[in-house]
Design an enzyme around this catalytic site. Structure first.
Site, PDB file in Angstrom:
ATOM      1  N   ARG A  34      11.391  -5.471   5.147  1.00  0.00           N
ATOM      2  CA  ARG A  34      11.544  -4.324   5.400  1.00  0.00           C
ATOM      3  C   ARG A  34      12.367  -4.401   7.224  1.00  0.00           C
ATOM      4  O   ARG A  34      12.822  -2.967   7.524  1.00  0.00           O
ATOM      5  CB  ARG A  34      10.133  -4.014   5.486  1.00  0.00           C
ATOM      6  CG  ARG A  34      10.725  -2.439   5.264  1.00  0.00           C
ATOM      7  CD  ARG A  34       8.557  -1.767   5.739  1.00  0.00           C
ATOM      8  NE  ARG A  34       8.231  -2.212   6.191  1.00  0.00           N
ATOM      9  CZ  ARG A  34       6.753  -1.868   6.031  1.00  0.00           C
ATOM     10  NH1 ARG A  34       6.597  -0.639   4.814  1.00  0.00           N
ATOM     11  NH2 ARG A  34       5.650  -2.394   7.179  1.00  0.00           N
ATOM     12  N   LYS A  39       0.864  -1.312  -0.142  1.00  0.00           N
ATOM     13  CA  LYS A  39      -0.045   0.031   0.128  1.00  0.00           C
ATOM     14  C   LYS A  39       1.324   1.499   0.360  1.00  0.00           C
ATOM     15  O   LYS A  39       0.983   2.129  -0.811  1.00  0.00           O
ATOM     16  CB  LYS A  39      -0.750  -0.066   1.133  1.00  0.00           C
ATOM     17  CG  LYS A  39      -2.043  -1.180   1.286  1.00  0.00           C
ATOM     18  CD  LYS A  39      -3.142  -1.266   2.406  1.00  0.00           C
ATOM     19  CE  LYS A  39      -2.506  -1.431   3.849  1.00  0.00           C
ATOM     20  NZ  LYS A  39      -1.318  -2.106   4.382  1.00  0.00           N
ATOM     21  N   ARG A  81      -9.387   0.953   8.455  1.00  0.00           N
ATOM     22  CA  ARG A  81      -9.408  -0.584   8.394  1.00  0.00           C
ATOM     23  C   ARG A  81     -10.293  -0.890   9.836  1.00  0.00           C
ATOM     24  O   ARG A  81     -10.039  -1.822   9.730  1.00  0.00           O
ATOM     25  CB  ARG A  81      -7.806   0.131   9.433  1.00  0.00           C
ATOM     26  CG  ARG A  81      -6.873  -1.112   9.105  1.00  0.00           C
ATOM     27  CD  ARG A  81      -5.711  -0.723   9.378  1.00  0.00           C
ATOM     28  NE  ARG A  81      -4.532  -1.431   9.146  1.00  0.00           N
ATOM     29  CZ  ARG A  81      -2.918  -0.868   8.758  1.00  0.00           C
ATOM     30  NH1 ARG A  81      -3.277   0.279   8.007  1.00  0.00           N
ATOM     31  NH2 ARG A  81      -2.524  -1.914   8.268  1.00  0.00           N
ATOM     32  N   ARG A  90      11.559  -0.861  11.402  1.00  0.00           N
ATOM     33  CA  ARG A  90      10.508  -0.149  12.062  1.00  0.00           C
ATOM     34  C   ARG A  90      10.136  -1.796  12.799  1.00  0.00           C
ATOM     35  O   ARG A  90      10.033  -2.799  12.938  1.00  0.00           O
ATOM     36  CB  ARG A  90       9.367  -0.266  10.683  1.00  0.00           C
ATOM     37  CG  ARG A  90       8.745   0.300  10.849  1.00  0.00           C
ATOM     38  CD  ARG A  90       7.827   0.593   9.764  1.00  0.00           C
ATOM     39  NE  ARG A  90       6.790  -0.449   9.645  1.00  0.00           N
ATOM     40  CZ  ARG A  90       5.559  -0.296   9.449  1.00  0.00           C
ATOM     41  NH1 ARG A  90       6.064   0.582   8.369  1.00  0.00           N
ATOM     42  NH2 ARG A  90       4.304  -0.774   9.658  1.00  0.00           N
ATOM     43  N   ARG A 147      -0.542  -8.918  13.197  1.00  0.00           N
ATOM     44  CA  ARG A 147      -0.955  -8.142  11.482  1.00  0.00           C
ATOM     45  C   ARG A 147      -1.976  -8.806  11.297  1.00  0.00           C
ATOM     46  O   ARG A 147      -2.965  -7.733  10.993  1.00  0.00           O
ATOM     47  CB  ARG A 147      -0.324  -6.753  11.660  1.00  0.00           C
ATOM     48  CG  ARG A 147       0.881  -5.813  12.252  1.00  0.00           C
ATOM     49  CD  ARG A 147       1.718  -5.849  12.638  1.00  0.00           C
ATOM     50  NE  ARG A 147       2.198  -4.919  11.624  1.00  0.00           N
ATOM     51  CZ  ARG A 147       3.435  -4.374  10.904  1.00  0.00           C
ATOM     52  NH1 ARG A 147       4.671  -5.321  11.099  1.00  0.00           N
ATOM     53  NH2 ARG A 147       3.496  -4.671   9.666  1.00  0.00           N
TER      54      ARG A 147
HETATM   55  P1  B4P Z   1       3.770  -2.212   2.180  1.00  0.00           P
HETATM   56  O1  B4P Z   1       2.320  -3.125   2.275  1.00  0.00           O
HETATM   57  O2  B4P Z   1       3.447  -0.972   1.600  1.00  0.00           O
HETATM   58  O3  B4P Z   1       4.078  -1.683   4.199  1.00  0.00           O
HETATM   59  P2  B4P Z   1       2.102  -0.886   4.339  1.00  0.00           P
HETATM   60  O4  B4P Z   1       1.156  -0.267   3.546  1.00  0.00           O
HETATM   61  O5  B4P Z   1       3.498   0.270   5.146  1.00  0.00           O
HETATM   62  O6  B4P Z   1       1.603  -1.551   5.219  1.00  0.00           O
HETATM   63  P3  B4P Z   1       1.034  -1.630   6.672  1.00  0.00           P
HETATM   64  O7  B4P Z   1       0.120  -2.032   7.088  1.00  0.00           O
HETATM   65  O8  B4P Z   1       2.848  -2.643   7.569  1.00  0.00           O
HETATM   66  O9  B4P Z   1       1.949  -0.573   7.792  1.00  0.00           O
HETATM   67  P4  B4P Z   1       0.861   1.134   8.476  1.00  0.00           P
HETATM   68  O10 B4P Z   1       1.357   2.094   8.248  1.00  0.00           O
HETATM   69  O11 B4P Z   1      -0.469   0.792   7.340  1.00  0.00           O
HETATM   70  O12 B4P Z   1       5.038  -2.672   2.049  1.00  0.00           O
HETATM   71  C1  B4P Z   1       5.964  -3.455   2.763  1.00  0.00           C
HETATM   72  C2  B4P Z   1       6.865  -3.725   2.062  1.00  0.00           C
HETATM   73  O13 B4P Z   1       6.926  -4.485   0.819  1.00  0.00           O
HETATM   74  C3  B4P Z   1       8.047  -2.629   2.212  1.00  0.00           C
HETATM   75  O14 B4P Z   1       9.379  -2.758   2.432  1.00  0.00           O
HETATM   76  C4  B4P Z   1       8.171  -2.677   0.705  1.00  0.00           C
HETATM   77  O15 B4P Z   1       9.322  -2.261  -0.210  1.00  0.00           O
HETATM   78  C5  B4P Z   1       7.707  -3.718   0.471  1.00  0.00           C
HETATM   79  N1  B4P Z   1       7.256  -4.164  -1.698  1.00  0.00           N
HETATM   80  C6  B4P Z   1       5.894  -3.651  -1.305  1.00  0.00           C
HETATM   81  N2  B4P Z   1       5.762  -3.846  -2.664  1.00  0.00           N
HETATM   82  C7  B4P Z   1       6.056  -4.710  -2.759  1.00  0.00           C
HETATM   83  C8  B4P Z   1       6.847  -6.235  -4.125  1.00  0.00           C
HETATM   84  N3  B4P Z   1       6.288  -6.253  -5.323  1.00  0.00           N
HETATM   85  N4  B4P Z   1       7.626  -7.194  -4.409  1.00  0.00           N
HETATM   86  C9  B4P Z   1       8.595  -6.818  -3.190  1.00  0.00           C
HETATM   87  N5  B4P Z   1       8.709  -6.124  -2.500  1.00  0.00           N
HETATM   88  C10 B4P Z   1       7.914  -5.239  -1.798  1.00  0.00           C
HETATM   89  O16 B4P Z   1       0.335   0.145   9.656  1.00  0.00           O
HETATM   90  C11 B4P Z   1       0.542  -0.144  10.314  1.00  0.00           C
HETATM   91  C12 B4P Z   1       0.419   0.164  12.245  1.00  0.00           C
HETATM   92  O17 B4P Z   1      -0.171   1.383  12.083  1.00  0.00           O
HETATM   93  C13 B4P Z   1      -0.622  -0.435  12.473  1.00  0.00           C
HETATM   94  O18 B4P Z   1      -0.458  -1.960  12.548  1.00  0.00           O
HETATM   95  C14 B4P Z   1      -1.614   0.160  13.126  1.00  0.00           C
HETATM   96  O19 B4P Z   1      -1.302  -0.829  14.534  1.00  0.00           O
HETATM   97  C15 B4P Z   1      -1.551   1.467  13.002  1.00  0.00           C
HETATM   98  N6  B4P Z   1      -2.774   1.863  11.757  1.00  0.00           N
HETATM   99  C16 B4P Z   1      -2.775   2.394  10.878  1.00  0.00           C
HETATM  100  N7  B4P Z   1      -3.354   2.645  10.436  1.00  0.00           N
HETATM  101  C17 B4P Z   1      -4.446   2.613  11.879  1.00  0.00           C
HETATM  102  C18 B4P Z   1      -6.295   2.890  11.564  1.00  0.00           C
HETATM  103  N8  B4P Z   1      -6.718   3.575  10.372  1.00  0.00           N
HETATM  104  N9  B4P Z   1      -6.473   2.541  12.457  1.00  0.00           N
HETATM  105  C19 B4P Z   1      -6.210   1.529  13.362  1.00  0.00           C
HETATM  106  N10 B4P Z   1      -4.702   1.374  13.047  1.00  0.00           N
HETATM  107  C20 B4P Z   1      -3.860   2.082  12.413  1.00  0.00           C
END
Ligand code: B4P
Length: 193
Positions: free
Chosen positions: A129, A14, A90, A135, A147
């Protein structure tokens, strides 16, 4: 305005794809994860509260996240041609509240784009990552698994919420970042202008 919910389990890509989408379509990126991590870094009251949940891989309470989004929507509405919501909503409560906040401004969600990625690939991406970025929620396999479980138990239903509105598109999230971006663009270009 084009208002996209970019959806998917942790590690689905994402954050990665949002960065590319906002450049191509002149949209504003709104990532609740980034906002919460920035609050943690600044050691604000919000950050300290959010950290307790995020370190365990749990969701931060709806009321906290909804309040943040409301303020940001008010401040940023006129700065771009729309928003990419990344990691929000979410829960269905968050989705309902987002609809209400947008409706007050005469806006609505255009489409939910759901990235579909296999379980083991999610785990591998997040662990990788964790090694690079440090992180804290990406370094512990149990937190990563929690998660994904939280996603399956509490977040997946958000797809049904938008599907019922006829606003759901599934995107194959396996492959290279560029291949996935092309699939996303194809879906976005097919949306009514
Ligand atoms: P991404 O999938 O881009 O990671 P993310 O968006 O940061 O997802 P995540 O759900 O973990 O985190 P968020 O900050 O929303 O990429 C992951 C990795 O994969 C990266 O290293 C990337 O380079 C790699 N990658 C991507 N595409 C690839 C491909 N095609 N091939 C290979 N590698 C690839 O949430 C974190 C925490 O915040 C949650 O657990 C929760 O506690 C809280 N939170 C956030 N929003 C919330 C909400 N709305 N409500 C409640 N809690 C919330």
């Amino acid at each position: 305005m084009l208002n996209i919910v970019l959806f998917g389990p942790p590690g689905a890509g994402k954050g990665t794809q949002s960065e590319m989408i906002i450049r191509r379509y002149n949209l504003q990126h709104l990532s609740t994860g980034d906002i919460l991590r920035s609050a943690i870094e600044k050691k604000t009251k919000l950050g300290m509260e959010a950290k307790m949940y995020m370190d365990k891989g749990e969701l931060v309470p709806d009321s906290v996240v909804i309040g943040i989004i409301g303020r940001i929507l008010d401040e940023n509405r006129d700065k771009a041609d729309g928003f990419v919501f990344d990691g929000f909503p979410r829960t269905t409560v968050q989705a309902e509240e987002l609809d209400k906040m947008l409706a007050k401004k005469g806006l609505s969600i255009s489409q939910l784009l759901a990235l579909e990625v296999e379980y083991q690939e999610l785990v591998d991406r997040l662990l990788k990552r964790g090694q690079i970025s440090g992180r804290s929620d990406d370094r512990n396999i149990n937190v990563i698994k929690n998660r994904i479980n939280v996603y399956n138990d509490n977040t997946r239903s958000v797809m049904d919420y938008y599907r019922a509105q006829g606003k759901y598109s599934g995107i194959n999230g396996m492959g290279t970042i560029e291949e996935i971006f092309e699939r996303i663009c194809k879906a976005m270009d097919a949306l009514p202008k």
